[in-house]
Design an enzyme around this catalytic site. Structure first.
Site, mmCIF file in Angstrom:
data_model
loop_
_atom_site.group_PDB
_atom_site.id
_atom_site.type_symbol
_atom_site.label_atom_id
_atom_site.label_comp_id
_atom_site.label_asym_id
_atom_site.label_seq_id
_atom_site.Cartn_x
_atom_site.Cartn_y
_atom_site.Cartn_z
ATOM 1 N N CYS A 85 -12.663 26.988 12.751
ATOM 2 C CA CYS A 85 -13.934 27.717 12.910
ATOM 3 C C CYS A 85 -14.303 27.857 14.390
ATOM 4 O O CYS A 85 -14.514 26.856 15.086
ATOM 5 C CB CYS A 85 -15.027 26.983 12.149
ATOM 6 N N CYS A 102 -17.737 26.456 15.270
ATOM 7 C CA CYS A 102 -17.707 24.985 15.333
ATOM 8 C C CYS A 102 -17.211 24.525 16.697
ATOM 9 O O CYS A 102 -17.742 23.571 17.281
ATOM 10 C CB CYS A 102 -16.807 24.420 14.238
ATOM 11 N N CYS A 126 0.833 -1.219 0.000
ATOM 12 C CA CYS A 126 0.000 0.000 0.000
ATOM 13 C C CYS A 126 0.863 1.263 0.000
ATOM 14 O O CYS A 126 1.645 1.502 0.935
ATOM 15 C CB CYS A 126 -0.931 -0.038 1.215
ATOM 16 N N CYS A 175 0.229 3.537 2.928
ATOM 17 C CA CYS A 175 0.835 3.003 4.152
ATOM 18 C C CYS A 175 2.324 3.350 4.210
ATOM 19 O O CYS A 175 2.859 3.715 5.265
ATOM 20 C CB CYS A 175 0.660 1.484 4.228
#
Length: 435
Positions: free
Chosen positions: A193, A196, A57, A60
Site C-alpha cells: 500500500c 501506508c 515444535c 520451528c
C-alpha cells in the site's frame, strides 16, 4: 530379532537427535546457551538475531531451512543464533518467551530486544536484521535512520524498535492491546500500500512523541487476517482507536484525524486528556512537596490569605480556582502548590511576593532559574489567561537572584475556619492588692 530391535531403536534415536539438532556445528547459526549468551549477545558489539525454539515444535522445524539461509546471507554482517528452550528454560523465561518459534533482534539496546513478527522467510528475517543494523550504525553517527516500511518482514511503516511502534499480530493483539489499560491507536496496513508507506514516518514520529501517554501499533492486515476481519478492514491504511482503561474487542472506534505526525499527536492528546485526572493542588507542608513541584516544567506557587482573613469558605473558593486552572492545563507537566501567607517568607521573597497582595500566584521555572508573577485577577479567567501568555512566550519573566529557599514544615490545613488565640485573663485588682 534382536538386531531388528537394535536398528529400530537406533533409528528412533536418530530421529530424536535430528529433531533436537536443527542447527549443526557447520551452520551459520550459533547455538546459544546460558554459558555464552551474555558474553556473545549482550556484551558483544554485534547485532544479533536470536530464535528461541523447541525441538518438538513443527513451526520451528519448518522455519529451520529459512533461518539457516538467512544466517548464511547475513554472515559477517549480523550474527544469527538459536536457543533450545527445552534445554535452557531460564533463558526463555528471561525473555518472556511464550510460544515457538520466537525471534528477537538484539540491536542498540541489548536489554530490550525487538520482537520480530514478520514473515518466516529468509528474506523477511534478513530485511529486519539489516534494518536493525542500520539503526545501530545511525545511532553511532548520532542520527536517526529514515523509515520506509512497516515491520520486520515487509510492509508499509515502522518496525517499532526505535520509533516505539508496536508490531501486532493475531496472536498478541488481545494480550497487548485489549488486556492493557493504555490508550491505543492501531494502524492496519498492507505491505504493497503506497498510502501506508507515506504514513510510515509520520506514524513512527507520532509514536515517539506520544511515548508514555498513548501507544501506537501496526498490524499487517494481509497476514493477520483474523484481527483485520474482526474490525472489517477493507481499505489501507485503516486506523482504529482503543480507549484507555478496561476494554474488550468491541471498544474500537474509527480514527478521524489527519495523517501527519502533528495531526496524529494532537488528535491522540485530545482523546487522552479527556480521561486524564487533573494534577493535585497540594499544600506546601514539607520540602518534599516543594522539590516535587520544582522538578516540573513549571511550578505554580499560590500564596493564599491567612485563614483568619478568608475563613474556610473563602479559602475553598481560592482552591477551587486553582483546581479549575490545573484542570485546563492538565496535559502539561505543571505542578500546583499553595501556602498560607507569610508561612514561607523566604520563598515568597524569592519569587517577588511578600507581605501584602494576597492571594498571589508566582510561576517558577527552576531549570531556567526564572519566575513570573500574576499581575491580573486571581480568577477562573485571569489565571488561565496569564498561563497561556507565559507558555506562549509573551509573559514577563524575572531571573532568580539565588537558589530556591527551603520550605518551612507546616501542619496540613484541617479544612476548618481559623481560631483566634485565647489570651490569658489578667486581673488588675490583684496588682492593686500587692501595691
Amino acid at each position: 530379532m534382536r538386531n531388528d530391535i537394535l536398528f529400530a531403536c537406533l533409528g528412533l534415536l536418530g530421529l530424536v537427535l535430528g529433531a533436537q539438532s536443527f542447527y549443526a556445528a557447520n551452520d551459520a547459526v550459533t547455538q546459544l546457551t546460558p554459558d555464552n549468551f551474555q558474553s556473545a549477545v549482550i556484551s558483544g558489539s554485534s547485532v544479533w538475531v536470536v530464535e528461541f525454539y523447541a525441538p518438538w515444535c513443527g513451526h520451528c522445524q519448518s522455519l529451520a531451512p529459512e533461518y539457516k539461509k538467512a544466517a548464511e546471507a547475513l554472515k559477517g554482517v549480523v550474527r544469527v543464533g538459536a536457543v533450545d528452550c527445552d534445554q535452557h528454560k531460564d533463558l526463555a523465561g528471561t525473555y518472556k518467551v511464550k510460544g515457538f518459534p520466537t525471534i528477537k533482534i538484539f540491536a542498540s539496546n541489548k536489554r530490550e530486544p525487538i520482537d520480530y513478527n514478520g514473515a518466516r522467510t529468509a528474506e523477511g528475517i534478513v530485511e529486519a536484521a539489516l534494518k536493525a543494523a542500520k539503526s545501530v550504525v545511525m545511532d553511532r553517527l548520532g542520527k536517526k535512520p529514515s523509515e520506509d516500511s512497516h515491520g520486520g518482514g515487509g510492509g508499509g511503516g515502522s518496525d517499532g524498535g526505535e520509533e516505539d511502534v508496536v508490531q501486532l499480530t493475531d496472536k498478541n493483539f488481545k494480550d497487548i492491546v485489549i488486556n492493557s489499560q493504555d490508550m491505543w491507536l492501531v494502524e492496519f496496513f498492507a505491505p504493497w500500500c503506497g498510502h501506508c508507506k507515506n504514513l510510515a514516518p509520520h506514524w513512527a514520529s507520532a509514536a515517539s512523541k506520544l511515548k508514555g501517554k498513548v501507544r501506537l501499533g501496526a498490524l499487517d492486515a494481509t497476514t493477520e487476517t483474523a484481527t483485520a476481519g474482526r474490525y472489517q478492514v477493507q481499505g489501507f491504511p485503516t486506523i482504529k482507536y482503543f480507549p484507555a482503561g478496561k476494554k474488550d474487542f468491541n471498544n474500537a472506534e474509527a480514527y478521524e484525524g489527519g495523517r501527519t505526525s502533528d495531526d496524529i499527536v494532537q488528535w491522540a492528546l485530545d482523546k487522552w486528556s479527556v480521561n486524564l485526572p487533573p494534577p493535585e493542588v497540594k499544600q506546601l507542608v514539607s520540602q518534599g512537596v516543594l522539590d516535587e513541584c520544582a522538578q516540573k516544567q513549571l511550578c505554580m506557587l499560590a500564596f493564599l490569605p491567612h485563614i483568619l482573613d478568608s475563613g474556610a469558605s473563602g479559602r475553598n473558593v481560592y482552591l477551587d480556582t486553582l483546581k479549575a486552572s490545573a484542570e485546563k492545563f492538565k496535559q502539561r507537566s505543571f505542578g500546583w502548590v499553595w501556602s498560607e501567607a507569610l508561612t514561607n517568607p523566604a520563598l515568597e521573597s524569592s519569587v517577588g511576593v511578600g507581605g501584602f497582595g494576597y492571594p498571589a500566584l508566582a510561576t517558577l521555572n527552576n531549570r531556567r532559574k526564572v519566575y513570573s508573577i500574576l499581575t491580573g485577577p486571581f480568577s477562573n479567567d485571569g489565571i488561565p489567561e496569564y498561563v497561556r501568555e507565559l507558555v506562549g512566550g509573551r509573559g514577563k519573566t524575572i531571573p532568580m537572584k539565588k537558589d530556591l529557599p527551603a520550605a518551612v514544615p507546616t501542619e496540613p490545613w484541617d479544612g476548618k475556619d481559623g481560631q483566634l488565640p485565647i489570651e490569658e485573663e489578667y486581673d488588675l485588682d490583684e496588682d492593686k492588692d500587692e501595691l
